[in-house]
Design an enzyme around this catalytic site. Sequence first.
Site, PDB file in Angstrom:
ATOM      1  N   LEU A 146       0.850  -1.196   0.000  1.00 49.36           N
ATOM      2  CA  LEU A 146       0.000   0.000   0.000  1.00 49.36           C
ATOM      3  C   LEU A 146       0.882   1.240   0.000  1.00 49.36           C
ATOM      4  O   LEU A 146       1.570   1.524   0.983  1.00 49.36           O
ATOM      5  CB  LEU A 146      -0.924  -0.005   1.207  1.00 49.36           C
ATOM      6  CG  LEU A 146      -1.802  -1.265   1.371  1.00 49.36           C
ATOM      7  CD1 LEU A 146      -2.735  -1.113   2.565  1.00 49.36           C
ATOM      8  CD2 LEU A 146      -2.576  -1.560   0.089  1.00 49.36           C
ATOM      9  N   GLY A 158      -0.756   6.810  -0.346  1.00 48.36           N
ATOM     10  CA  GLY A 158      -0.991   7.993   0.487  1.00 48.36           C
ATOM     11  C   GLY A 158      -0.164   9.201   0.100  1.00 48.36           C
ATOM     12  O   GLY A 158       0.889   9.090  -0.527  1.00 48.36           O
ATOM     13  N   ARG A 168       2.579  15.113   6.040  1.00 46.09           N
ATOM     14  CA  ARG A 168       3.499  15.548   7.100  1.00 46.09           C
ATOM     15  C   ARG A 168       4.961  15.570   6.648  1.00 46.09           C
ATOM     16  O   ARG A 168       5.819  16.092   7.358  1.00 46.09           O
ATOM     17  CB  ARG A 168       3.332  14.650   8.334  1.00 46.09           C
ATOM     18  CG  ARG A 168       2.113  15.017   9.182  1.00 46.09           C
ATOM     19  CD  ARG A 168       2.006  14.130  10.404  1.00 46.09           C
ATOM     20  NE  ARG A 168       1.410  12.841  10.081  1.00 46.09           N
ATOM     21  CZ  ARG A 168       1.300  11.839  10.955  1.00 46.09           C
ATOM     22  NH1 ARG A 168       1.792  11.977  12.181  1.00 46.09           N
ATOM     23  NH2 ARG A 168       0.738  10.701  10.600  1.00 46.09           N
ATOM     24  N   ASP A 211       5.779   2.407   3.550  1.00 47.71           N
ATOM     25  CA  ASP A 211       6.506   3.429   4.318  1.00 47.71           C
ATOM     26  C   ASP A 211       7.174   2.864   5.559  1.00 47.71           C
ATOM     27  O   ASP A 211       7.392   3.579   6.537  1.00 47.71           O
ATOM     28  CB  ASP A 211       5.572   4.573   4.704  1.00 47.71           C
ATOM     29  CG  ASP A 211       4.451   4.131   5.648  1.00 47.71           C
ATOM     30  OD1 ASP A 211       4.316   2.913   5.893  1.00 47.71           O
ATOM     31  OD2 ASP A 211       3.714   5.011   6.136  1.00 47.71           O
ATOM     32  N   GLY A 228      -2.999   1.282  17.413  1.00 43.23           N
ATOM     33  CA  GLY A 228      -4.085   0.375  17.745  1.00 43.23           C
ATOM     34  C   GLY A 228      -3.571  -0.764  18.611  1.00 43.23           C
ATOM     35  O   GLY A 228      -2.545  -1.365  18.311  1.00 43.23           O
ATOM     36  N   ALA A 232      53.395  17.119 -12.152  1.00 44.48           N
ATOM     37  CA  ALA A 232      52.441  17.954 -11.426  1.00 44.48           C
ATOM     38  C   ALA A 232      51.861  19.039 -12.328  1.00 44.48           C
ATOM     39  O   ALA A 232      52.503  19.503 -13.270  1.00 44.48           O
ATOM     40  CB  ALA A 232      53.125  18.589 -10.222  1.00 44.48           C
ATOM     41  N   SER A 257      56.316  18.621 -15.476  1.00 46.40           N
ATOM     42  CA  SER A 257      55.309  19.398 -14.764  1.00 46.40           C
ATOM     43  C   SER A 257      54.753  20.497 -15.659  1.00 46.40           C
ATOM     44  O   SER A 257      55.419  20.979 -16.580  1.00 46.40           O
ATOM     45  CB  SER A 257      55.916  20.021 -13.506  1.00 46.40           C
ATOM     46  OG  SER A 257      56.312  19.014 -12.599  1.00 46.40           O
ATOM     47  N   ALA A 312      59.107  20.085 -19.034  1.00 44.88           N
ATOM     48  CA  ALA A 312      58.263  20.874 -18.145  1.00 44.88           C
ATOM     49  C   ALA A 312      57.794  22.139 -18.846  1.00 44.88           C
ATOM     50  O   ALA A 312      58.532  22.745 -19.628  1.00 44.88           O
ATOM     51  CB  ALA A 312      59.019  21.225 -16.874  1.00 44.88           C
ATOM     52  N   ARG A 328      57.360  24.775 -25.832  1.00 49.36           N
ATOM     53  CA  ARG A 328      57.305  26.016 -25.067  1.00 49.36           C
ATOM     54  C   ARG A 328      58.115  27.085 -25.788  1.00 49.36           C
ATOM     55  O   ARG A 328      59.084  26.787 -26.488  1.00 49.36           O
ATOM     56  CB  ARG A 328      57.835  25.806 -23.650  1.00 49.36           C
ATOM     57  CG  ARG A 328      59.273  25.334 -23.591  1.00 49.36           C
ATOM     58  CD  ARG A 328      59.654  24.903 -22.186  1.00 49.36           C
ATOM     59  NE  ARG A 328      61.044  24.469 -22.123  1.00 49.36           N
ATOM     60  CZ  ARG A 328      61.539  23.712 -21.159  1.00 49.36           C
ATOM     61  NH1 ARG A 328      60.748  23.287 -20.197  1.00 49.36           N
ATOM     62  NH2 ARG A 328      62.803  23.365 -21.149  1.00 49.36           N
TER      63      ARG A 328
END
Length: 489
Positions: free
Chosen positions: A12, A15, A19, A114, A151, A392, A417, A435, A452
């Site tokens: 079930l 619902g 709340r 639930d 109950g 790195a 690096s 590098a 570079r």
Amino acid sequence: MSANSPAAVVVLAAGGGTRMKSNSLPKVLHEVCGRSLVGHAVAAAEELTPGQLVVVIGHLREKVREHLAARHPQARAVVQEEQNGTGHAVRTALEALAADGIELDGTVIVTTGDAPLLTGETLRALADAHDAQGNGVTVLTAVVPDPFGYGRILRDGVDGAVAAIVEEKDASDAQRAIDEINSGVFAFDAGLLVQALAEVTTDNSQGEEYLTDTLQILRKAGHRVGAVVAADYRDILGINDRVQLAHARRLLNDRLLDRAMRAGVTVVDPATTWFDVQVSYEPDAVVLPNTQLQGGTHLGEGCEVGPNSTIKDTRIGAGARVTNTTADGAEVGDLAVAGPYAYLRPGAKLARKAKVGTYVEVKNSELGEGAKVPHLSYIGDATIGEGANVGAASVTVNYDGVNKHRTVIGAHCRTGSDNMFIAPVTVGDGAYTAAGSVITNDVPAGALGVGRAQQRNIPGWVERKRPGTTSAQAAAAATAAGRETSPEA
């Protein structure tokens, strides 16, 4: 379906759960330890291998239907168009089965969507007792420390059968002192359930069809109403608000950690460690404080995870170490190392003895055996060969604004690096890169790649262009000191 399996389990889950104070998420889709509330109910039901597994849905039905189809396709969703009570919900489920020519013969278990702590073991005990005692209906009950609001179960003094269930508002002082309560979970004889539901009326303050009315109907017809007490009263705890949701999460997490520790996992601080229900593990794994293991994460034998780690849907190999790391959909091989402060995104695969170090992010990339990315790097859409070392502050530049491209770094490479690898690009086996290089073209095996610009110095620039700054003052002082110590001075 085995010989002792119920004909059907009806969950079930229609619902609204007002709340929970949610405008967009139905109560039964709130999660506890990596599974929705209704998912827990379905998982427990599946342990009984029922002939039919029906989930009655209503509030925000399409979301619940989609969730069930995606996560629990074996469950059949039946819509309760109007929420007219629990009896009406069960009748809706049975009518939907009958409309498809499915007539139930045997036991029907009715449970709720639930109660995430309810286990298949407890449902099995209910079904077995129901069959053994020959009851028309059997109620799952619990003896609780505080029965207020529930109950109460009134038992027959002769044979212990259930004489009635009396609600809190209708109970006498003596009845309120009873600590055995109704869980809302029942086992019925299928044929008797159909007959009893036909006699249920809406003659009550809510104008609804109550499933509990079937107990008195069957009792008056001469059928025994039995009861089975849950071994752990917490099994039957339902969720009505977010406070109860958090309480259930803590209880279920404690169960999961207890199971793991008894299976040989060391959990250093259970109070700050969280497991999802799908997490699996092997003996001698160690979980350090402030660690969350989510989804289908697996811990290999002797691995160590944490502290301060969130690991989701990730496989950690035997003897691996994962420290202060976030991982999602990754694979960490045997004896591999990740962290501290690593981020392993989906598709990150570390082979045996590979290493991903501090402030390194890896996405959709494979590191070969013994390969290392130790520091401050982003590795995306890349393949790094065995024994390679990435310097790195390196980045595989994988996205051109439209498409993703792949970088391949071969076996036993040494990249410098602060390298940028502009994908698609390949660095051959055994190659080096200098590098500070931006690698835009393939580097042959064994070559040195240099990408570079040549450095040039402009003397006196700071004093001319930044006069009066502390840098200019320092430069002037250094220049003066140099003249004083030079041979010409």
